[in-house]
Design an enzyme around this catalytic site. Sequence first.
Site, mmCIF file in Angstrom:
data_model
loop_
_atom_site.group_PDB
_atom_site.id
_atom_site.type_symbol
_atom_site.label_atom_id
_atom_site.label_comp_id
_atom_site.label_asym_id
_atom_site.label_seq_id
_atom_site.Cartn_x
_atom_site.Cartn_y
_atom_site.Cartn_z
ATOM 1 N N ASN A 198 0.862 -1.178 0.000
ATOM 2 C CA ASN A 198 0.000 0.000 0.000
ATOM 3 C C ASN A 198 0.907 1.240 0.000
ATOM 4 O O ASN A 198 1.478 1.583 1.021
ATOM 5 C CB ASN A 198 -0.892 -0.046 1.249
ATOM 6 C CG ASN A 198 -1.740 1.196 1.406
ATOM 7 O OD1 ASN A 198 -1.802 2.044 0.502
ATOM 8 N ND2 ASN A 198 -2.404 1.323 2.542
ATOM 9 N N TRP A 199 1.015 1.856 -1.142
ATOM 10 C CA TRP A 199 1.958 2.986 -1.290
ATOM 11 C C TRP A 199 1.418 4.277 -0.679
ATOM 12 O O TRP A 199 2.145 5.257 -0.588
ATOM 13 C CB TRP A 199 2.300 3.214 -2.773
ATOM 14 C CG TRP A 199 2.997 2.064 -3.431
ATOM 15 C CD1 TRP A 199 3.390 0.883 -2.841
ATOM 16 C CD2 TRP A 199 3.405 1.973 -4.800
ATOM 17 N NE1 TRP A 199 4.003 0.073 -3.762
ATOM 18 C CE2 TRP A 199 4.030 0.726 -4.978
ATOM 19 C CE3 TRP A 199 3.295 2.836 -5.898
ATOM 20 C CZ2 TRP A 199 4.542 0.305 -6.207
ATOM 21 C CZ3 TRP A 199 3.798 2.423 -7.123
ATOM 22 C CH2 TRP A 199 4.423 1.168 -7.267
ATOM 23 N N LYS A 200 0.133 4.274 -0.338
ATOM 24 C CA LYS A 200 -0.491 5.465 0.251
ATOM 25 C C LYS A 200 -0.207 6.704 -0.629
ATOM 26 O O LYS A 200 -0.196 6.591 -1.847
ATOM 27 C CB LYS A 200 -0.016 5.650 1.691
ATOM 28 C CG LYS A 200 -0.214 4.370 2.518
ATOM 29 C CD LYS A 200 -0.036 4.541 3.983
ATOM 30 C CE LYS A 200 -0.285 3.218 4.681
ATOM 31 N NZ LYS A 200 -0.176 3.287 6.125
ATOM 32 N N HIS A 250 -9.638 0.877 4.603
ATOM 33 C CA HIS A 250 -8.364 1.105 5.305
ATOM 34 C C HIS A 250 -8.601 2.057 6.483
ATOM 35 O O HIS A 250 -9.421 2.965 6.399
ATOM 36 C CB HIS A 250 -7.324 1.689 4.341
ATOM 37 C CG HIS A 250 -5.960 1.698 4.948
ATOM 38 N ND1 HIS A 250 -5.539 2.702 5.779
ATOM 39 C CD2 HIS A 250 -4.939 0.808 4.883
ATOM 40 C CE1 HIS A 250 -4.305 2.423 6.197
ATOM 41 N NE2 HIS A 250 -3.928 1.284 5.658
ATOM 42 N N GLU A 267 -7.000 4.498 7.542
ATOM 43 C CA GLU A 267 -6.803 5.923 7.255
ATOM 44 C C GLU A 267 -8.035 6.521 6.585
ATOM 45 O O GLU A 267 -8.190 7.745 6.536
ATOM 46 C CB GLU A 267 -5.522 6.115 6.417
ATOM 47 C CG GLU A 267 -4.288 5.957 7.303
ATOM 48 C CD GLU A 267 -3.063 5.392 6.620
ATOM 49 O OE1 GLU A 267 -2.970 5.449 5.381
ATOM 50 O OE2 GLU A 267 -2.191 4.872 7.349
ATOM 51 N N GLU A 272 -5.639 -5.138 10.460
ATOM 52 C CA GLU A 272 -4.610 -4.119 10.693
ATOM 53 C C GLU A 272 -4.954 -3.338 11.956
ATOM 54 O O GLU A 272 -5.758 -2.391 11.905
ATOM 55 C CB GLU A 272 -4.555 -3.140 9.515
ATOM 56 C CG GLU A 272 -4.230 -3.782 8.192
ATOM 57 C CD GLU A 272 -3.676 -2.753 7.223
ATOM 58 O OE1 GLU A 272 -2.495 -2.852 6.892
ATOM 59 O OE2 GLU A 272 -4.421 -1.836 6.836
ATOM 60 N N GLY A 317 2.115 2.176 10.804
ATOM 61 C CA GLY A 317 3.063 3.280 10.667
ATOM 62 C C GLY A 317 3.737 3.675 11.975
ATOM 63 O O GLY A 317 4.391 4.714 12.052
ATOM 64 N N SER A 329 3.042 -2.186 10.404
ATOM 65 C CA SER A 329 4.488 -2.236 10.654
ATOM 66 C C SER A 329 5.103 -3.604 10.344
ATOM 67 O O SER A 329 5.997 -4.062 11.063
ATOM 68 C CB SER A 329 4.806 -1.814 12.087
ATOM 69 O OG SER A 329 4.414 -0.472 12.302
ATOM 70 N N GLY A 373 2.768 -1.162 4.377
ATOM 71 C CA GLY A 373 2.824 0.256 4.015
ATOM 72 C C GLY A 373 4.269 0.676 3.815
ATOM 73 O O GLY A 373 4.869 0.481 2.742
ATOM 74 N N GLY A 374 4.866 1.216 4.860
ATOM 75 C CA GLY A 374 6.217 1.782 4.792
ATOM 76 C C GLY A 374 7.240 0.885 4.102
ATOM 77 O O GLY A 374 7.986 1.336 3.223
#
Length: 256
Positions: free
Chosen positions: A10-12, A97, A99, A169, A175, A215, A236-237
């Site tokens: 997930n590149w956000k 998600h 976010e 999640e 994150g 994470s 993500g990251g």
Amino acid sequence: MTRQPLVGGNWKMHLDASGAVDLIGGISAGMPELAAGVDVMVFPPFPYLGLSAEAALGSGILLGGQDVSGELEGACTGQVSAPMLLDSGCVVALVGHSERRHGLGETDFVVAAKVRTALAAGLRVVLCLGETLEQREAGATVEVVLGQLSGSLEGVSVEDLDRVDLAYEPVWAIGTGLTAGPDEAQEVHATLRSAVNARYDDRSASRIRILYGGSVKPSNAADLMACEDIDGALVGGASLEAESFLDIARAAARRE
Ligand code: PGA
């Protein structure tokens, strides 16, 4: 039933056009070694879907949208429809998600409309669920994720459920560098699987893939993937760098 593992990046709201193409190139280079032992998906920002699709051509990388509208078409400024995602080379949409749920106030009702619309249009769905730190500390984790599961799958038939993967999640792990321990995560995954069994049937419960997200890094991926009910990762990251994403995909592919 053996479930094919799945790893999603997930590149956000990160990268630019050339960064997106470079990242796809880096992941593509590692795909042959994975030998189809894991499904690999990436979720680029909407404006980069077309060029990501071109860059991914023939690599086996599956492309997804980070969100999808609950409407098929119409006066929906700023939204992207499921047919548009399909047209842009996507096979899947990320829905619910945290976010969007917590950052933008999306309710289960809104999430369910997106899930149904995406499935009706022919996409797959990765449906995200997870509790906040407050909810976990109050002992409400199971109640929260089961509530999200049932609310977000409202109106989804047992046939359509075949194109749904879940991603657990915990919001406090996204994150933050914190991650649920494998035992903590496994417990929630097993609970989700039983809930799918109770709501649908045994076959659906044993085939649905439940990813862990929050994470996930190359350093913790193998322990998480070794758990019976963890079928992959939503990253993500660590998905913004080809080598770390590929390391996680390798850990998922080795999952017995
Ligand atoms: P993270 O994000 O790996 O950076 O914690 C996961 C996600 O939001 O899907």
